[in-house]
Design an enzyme around this catalytic site. Structure first.
Site, mmCIF file in Angstrom:
data_model
loop_
_atom_site.group_PDB
_atom_site.id
_atom_site.type_symbol
_atom_site.label_atom_id
_atom_site.label_comp_id
_atom_site.label_asym_id
_atom_site.label_seq_id
_atom_site.Cartn_x
_atom_site.Cartn_y
_atom_site.Cartn_z
ATOM 1 N N HIS A 73 0.841 -1.202 0.000
ATOM 2 C CA HIS A 73 0.000 0.000 0.000
ATOM 3 C C HIS A 73 0.876 1.252 0.000
ATOM 4 O O HIS A 73 1.741 1.415 0.855
ATOM 5 C CB HIS A 73 -0.885 0.025 1.252
ATOM 6 C CG HIS A 73 -2.016 -0.953 1.184
ATOM 7 N ND1 HIS A 73 -3.016 -1.015 2.131
ATOM 8 C CD2 HIS A 73 -2.323 -1.892 0.259
ATOM 9 C CE1 HIS A 73 -3.875 -1.959 1.792
ATOM 10 N NE2 HIS A 73 -3.473 -2.515 0.677
ATOM 11 N N TYR A 201 -9.415 4.921 7.709
ATOM 12 C CA TYR A 201 -9.603 5.225 9.130
ATOM 13 C C TYR A 201 -10.677 6.306 9.212
ATOM 14 O O TYR A 201 -10.541 7.342 8.551
ATOM 15 C CB TYR A 201 -8.318 5.792 9.754
ATOM 16 C CG TYR A 201 -7.159 4.830 9.850
ATOM 17 C CD1 TYR A 201 -6.339 4.558 8.760
ATOM 18 C CD2 TYR A 201 -6.862 4.204 11.056
ATOM 19 C CE1 TYR A 201 -5.258 3.691 8.853
ATOM 20 C CE2 TYR A 201 -5.773 3.336 11.165
ATOM 21 C CZ TYR A 201 -4.983 3.076 10.063
ATOM 22 O OH TYR A 201 -3.913 2.226 10.163
ATOM 23 N N PRO A 293 -3.773 0.282 19.176
ATOM 24 C CA PRO A 293 -3.522 -0.233 17.821
ATOM 25 C C PRO A 293 -3.601 0.800 16.705
ATOM 26 O O PRO A 293 -3.096 0.536 15.606
ATOM 27 C CB PRO A 293 -4.603 -1.300 17.638
ATOM 28 C CG PRO A 293 -5.644 -0.974 18.649
ATOM 29 C CD PRO A 293 -4.959 -0.310 19.785
ATOM 30 N N LYS A 297 1.436 -0.063 15.246
ATOM 31 C CA LYS A 297 2.857 -0.047 15.593
ATOM 32 C C LYS A 297 3.320 -1.250 16.419
ATOM 33 O O LYS A 297 4.523 -1.495 16.540
ATOM 34 C CB LYS A 297 3.198 1.235 16.372
ATOM 35 C CG LYS A 297 3.109 2.492 15.534
ATOM 36 C CD LYS A 297 4.218 2.532 14.498
ATOM 37 C CE LYS A 297 4.066 3.668 13.519
ATOM 38 N NZ LYS A 297 4.603 3.394 12.211
ATOM 39 N N TYR A 384 3.732 7.086 10.212
ATOM 40 C CA TYR A 384 2.938 5.891 9.894
ATOM 41 C C TYR A 384 3.806 4.855 9.175
ATOM 42 O O TYR A 384 3.757 3.659 9.478
ATOM 43 C CB TYR A 384 1.760 6.292 9.013
ATOM 44 C CG TYR A 384 0.732 5.212 8.777
ATOM 45 C CD1 TYR A 384 -0.367 5.076 9.607
ATOM 46 C CD2 TYR A 384 0.849 4.332 7.700
ATOM 47 C CE1 TYR A 384 -1.325 4.089 9.382
ATOM 48 C CE2 TYR A 384 -0.096 3.342 7.464
ATOM 49 C CZ TYR A 384 -1.181 3.239 8.313
ATOM 50 O OH TYR A 384 -2.122 2.256 8.097
HETATM 51 P P1 FAD Z 1 3.166 -11.721 21.900
HETATM 52 O O1 FAD Z 1 2.660 -11.846 20.500
HETATM 53 O O2 FAD Z 1 2.181 -11.371 22.958
HETATM 54 O O3 FAD Z 1 3.887 -13.076 22.260
HETATM 55 C C1 FAD Z 1 4.263 -13.391 23.587
HETATM 56 C C2 FAD Z 1 4.259 -14.898 23.749
HETATM 57 O O4 FAD Z 1 4.725 -15.207 25.060
HETATM 58 C C3 FAD Z 1 2.878 -15.496 23.646
HETATM 59 O O5 FAD Z 1 2.864 -16.529 22.693
HETATM 60 C C4 FAD Z 1 2.553 -15.965 25.048
HETATM 61 O O6 FAD Z 1 1.741 -17.136 25.056
HETATM 62 C C5 FAD Z 1 3.938 -16.241 25.593
HETATM 63 N N1 FAD Z 1 4.009 -16.195 27.054
HETATM 64 C C6 FAD Z 1 3.406 -15.320 27.895
HETATM 65 N N2 FAD Z 1 3.716 -15.568 29.156
HETATM 66 C C7 FAD Z 1 4.555 -16.647 29.148
HETATM 67 C C8 FAD Z 1 5.218 -17.381 30.168
HETATM 68 N N3 FAD Z 1 5.080 -17.056 31.446
HETATM 69 N N4 FAD Z 1 5.987 -18.430 29.796
HETATM 70 C C9 FAD Z 1 6.136 -18.745 28.490
HETATM 71 N N5 FAD Z 1 5.525 -18.079 27.479
HETATM 72 C C10 FAD Z 1 4.746 -17.035 27.811
HETATM 73 N N6 FAD Z 1 -0.483 -4.771 16.578
HETATM 74 C C11 FAD Z 1 -0.546 -4.154 15.435
HETATM 75 O O7 FAD Z 1 0.479 -3.626 14.977
HETATM 76 N N7 FAD Z 1 -1.751 -4.110 14.742
HETATM 77 C C12 FAD Z 1 -2.884 -4.720 15.218
HETATM 78 O O8 FAD Z 1 -3.920 -4.688 14.586
HETATM 79 C C13 FAD Z 1 -2.835 -5.387 16.445
HETATM 80 N N8 FAD Z 1 -3.925 -6.011 16.965
HETATM 81 C C14 FAD Z 1 -3.798 -6.649 18.172
HETATM 82 C C15 FAD Z 1 -4.902 -7.283 18.719
HETATM 83 C C16 FAD Z 1 -4.806 -7.924 19.972
HETATM 84 C C17 FAD Z 1 -6.024 -8.606 20.576
HETATM 85 C C18 FAD Z 1 -3.571 -7.919 20.664
HETATM 86 C C19 FAD Z 1 -3.435 -8.604 22.029
HETATM 87 C C20 FAD Z 1 -2.468 -7.293 20.087
HETATM 88 C C21 FAD Z 1 -2.573 -6.648 18.847
HETATM 89 N N9 FAD Z 1 -1.492 -6.019 18.259
HETATM 90 C C22 FAD Z 1 -1.585 -5.389 17.092
HETATM 91 C C23 FAD Z 1 -0.212 -6.008 18.857
HETATM 92 C C24 FAD Z 1 0.692 -7.065 18.251
HETATM 93 O O9 FAD Z 1 -0.036 -8.228 17.987
HETATM 94 C C25 FAD Z 1 1.779 -7.291 19.256
HETATM 95 O O10 FAD Z 1 2.502 -6.074 19.385
HETATM 96 C C26 FAD Z 1 2.716 -8.438 18.890
HETATM 97 O O11 FAD Z 1 2.051 -9.664 18.993
HETATM 98 C C27 FAD Z 1 3.918 -8.427 19.847
HETATM 99 O O12 FAD Z 1 4.653 -9.592 19.694
HETATM 100 P P2 FAD Z 1 5.422 -10.216 20.928
HETATM 101 O O13 FAD Z 1 6.115 -11.408 20.377
HETATM 102 O O14 FAD Z 1 6.189 -9.147 21.591
HETATM 103 O O15 FAD Z 1 4.304 -10.623 21.989
HETATM 104 C C1 DHB Z 2 -4.757 -3.152 11.230
HETATM 105 C C2 DHB Z 2 -4.788 -2.773 12.527
HETATM 106 C C3 DHB Z 2 -4.445 -1.485 12.852
HETATM 107 O O1 DHB Z 2 -4.450 -1.092 14.119
HETATM 108 C C4 DHB Z 2 -4.086 -0.581 11.910
HETATM 109 O O2 DHB Z 2 -3.778 0.682 12.264
HETATM 110 C C5 DHB Z 2 -4.009 -0.974 10.614
HETATM 111 C C6 DHB Z 2 -4.356 -2.271 10.279
HETATM 112 C C7 DHB Z 2 -5.147 -4.525 10.862
HETATM 113 O O3 DHB Z 2 -5.451 -5.327 11.757
HETATM 114 O O4 DHB Z 2 -5.199 -4.826 9.680
#
Ligand code: FAD
Ligand code: DHB
Length: 402
Positions: A73, A201, A293, A297, A384
């Protein structure tokens, strides 16, 4: 006792990407994950990648399917007061973003780690981090009923916001900054064609809405909702009606509705824990910070942390010392705070905050300004699409030098 160089807590995108990059550079790790592989892969989360994240995934040799299937995009749209303003990312910031679901990244990373002989232990319970400030930290846990003790050089805390890593840091050496927003996002995934070829948005008096996508045939849509609402309160029909009501009429009339595949509510918060290092424990991703969200980021920040961290570990194991490790927290936090600020600003601009009429007037005035000012639009575009960080100028340079 098992021995490895880096124990990684959490097999989300941060943990697996770190493990993969370390392995490609000859550094051993063991990843400990609380859930099953299937559970972690099925979580519907992020979908929008900055170019820096794409580049890192390619460097980690998990970019093949991404490059084939991603949607590139060059801009996105902001809708308000019946108007639509496009932010030309390519023209204003010289960058594009990519649509590719976190589920797919997780799957690609899982495959690459397995094929490459990486060591990921799923269904690990009772993880405890020990001796973080000594030279030989240890991790104890239970893996499928068996007690496991791992001795290592470093522990990477990639276990998300609710993980054990951050909580293992004594409260007098860590400082938490937090803002909780008074609303959530209700997200729906559906196999319907996306509303538009780019993301939209919307700031609407009824609340924020976002039309995103995962592919040319799968849409990801969100509406702002109250914190006390439950998914069960939202039938598919109610969701589609609400989304259409918040979109400009020319978009609402072409919105294609269909049965939801997934529906969930996520709260919004800004959170940072400083510093991101305590002794031999290094935090990365959601374990150290959460963004609302808006602006997508979260996953991009997790990848940016991993980039800084794996380079520091390569320097260390290559005999180059601890300079980058010592700088890890400061370097990572510099980007984190920029993304925090942008996500907070974008959230504040686009959501409904109570009934105070002047708040919306301020928002609409700012959106109107964006349509008038190339400088303002460029600021949005740069943030962005993802910032490039130049070294901070010294006082002498900042004033033009001697
Ligand atoms: P996580 O993906 O949270 O991974 C952490 C892992 O550690 C998990 O698998 C968990 O099971 C494991 N864990 C936790 N505690 C323990 C423990 N004690 N022992 C062993 N393992 C453990 N970001 C965006 O940019 N756009 C979005 O649209 C967006 N939507 C989201 C929607 C939701 C519902 C959530 C919760 C987050 C969203 N995010 C989004 C954020 C994005 O998904 C996260 O920033 C990203 O997953 C971060 O990755 P991570 O590996 O740091 O953490
Ligand atoms: C998506 C989520 C967001 O928060 C955003 O700013 C853009 C895209 C997504 O889930 O596709």
């Amino acid at each position: 006792m098992t021995r490895t160089q880096v124990t990684i807590i959490g097999a989300g995108p941060a943990g697996l990407l770190l493990s993969q990059l370390l392995r490609l550079n000859g550094i051993d790790s063991i990843v400990l994950e609380r859930r099953t592989r299937e559970y972690v892969e099925a979580r519907i989360r992020a979908g929008l990648l900055e170019q820096g994240t794409v580049d890192l995934l390619i460097e980690a040799r998990v970019g093949e399917r991404l490059e084939r299937e991603r949607l590139v995009h060059d801009g996105f749209e902001m809708a308000f007061d019946g108007l639509v303003h496009r932010i030309d990312l390519k023209g204003l910031a010289g960058k594009s973003v990519s649509i590719y679901g976190q589920t797919e990244i997780q799957h690609d990373l899982d495959d690459a780690v397995v094929v490459g002989g990486g060591d990921v232990r799923y269904e690990v319970l009772d993880v405890v981090l020990n001796e973080l400030t000594g030279n030989r930290p240890r991790v104890t846990c239970t893996h499928r009923g068996k007690r496991l003790e791992i001795e290592c050089d470093f522990i990477a805390g990639c276990d998300g916001y609710h993980g054990v890593s951050r909580q293992s840091i004594p409260s007098d050496v860590i400082r938490n900054y937090e803002r909780v927003y008074p609303f959530g996002w209700l997200g729906v995934l559906a196999d319907v064609p996306p509303l538009s070829h780019e993301l939209v948005y919307a700031n609407h008096p009824r609340g924020f809405a976002l039309c995103s996508m995962r592919s040319a045939t799968r849409s990801r849509y969100y509406v702002q909702c109250a914190l006390d609402e439950r998914v069960e309160d939202w039938s598919d029909d109610r969701f589609w009606d609400e989304l259409a009501a918040r979109m400009p009429p020319q978009y609402a009339q072409r919105l294609v509705a269909g049965p939801s595949i997934e529906k969930s509510i996520a709260p919004l918060r800004s959170f940072v824990a400083e510093p991101m290092r305590h002794g031999r424990l290094l935090l990365a991703g959601d374990a150290a910070h959460i963004v609302p969200p808006t602006g997508a980021k979260g996953l991009n920040l997790a990848a940016a942390d991993v980039r800084v961290l794996y380079q520091a570990l390569i320097e260390y194991y290559g005999g180059g010392g601890t300079t980058l490790l010592d700088e890890y927290s400061g370097r990572a936090l510099r980007r984190v705070w920029q993304a925090m600020r942008f996500s907070w600003w974008f959230t504040s601009l686009m959501h409904r905050f109570g009934d105070d009429p002047i708040s919306r007037k301020f928002q609409v005035a700012e959106l109107d300004y964006l349509t008038q000012s190339a400088a303002a639009s460029q600021t949005v575009a740069e943030n962005y699409a993802g910032l490039d960080f130049k070294p901070v100028p010294t006082a002498a340079c900042a004033h033009g030098g001697p």
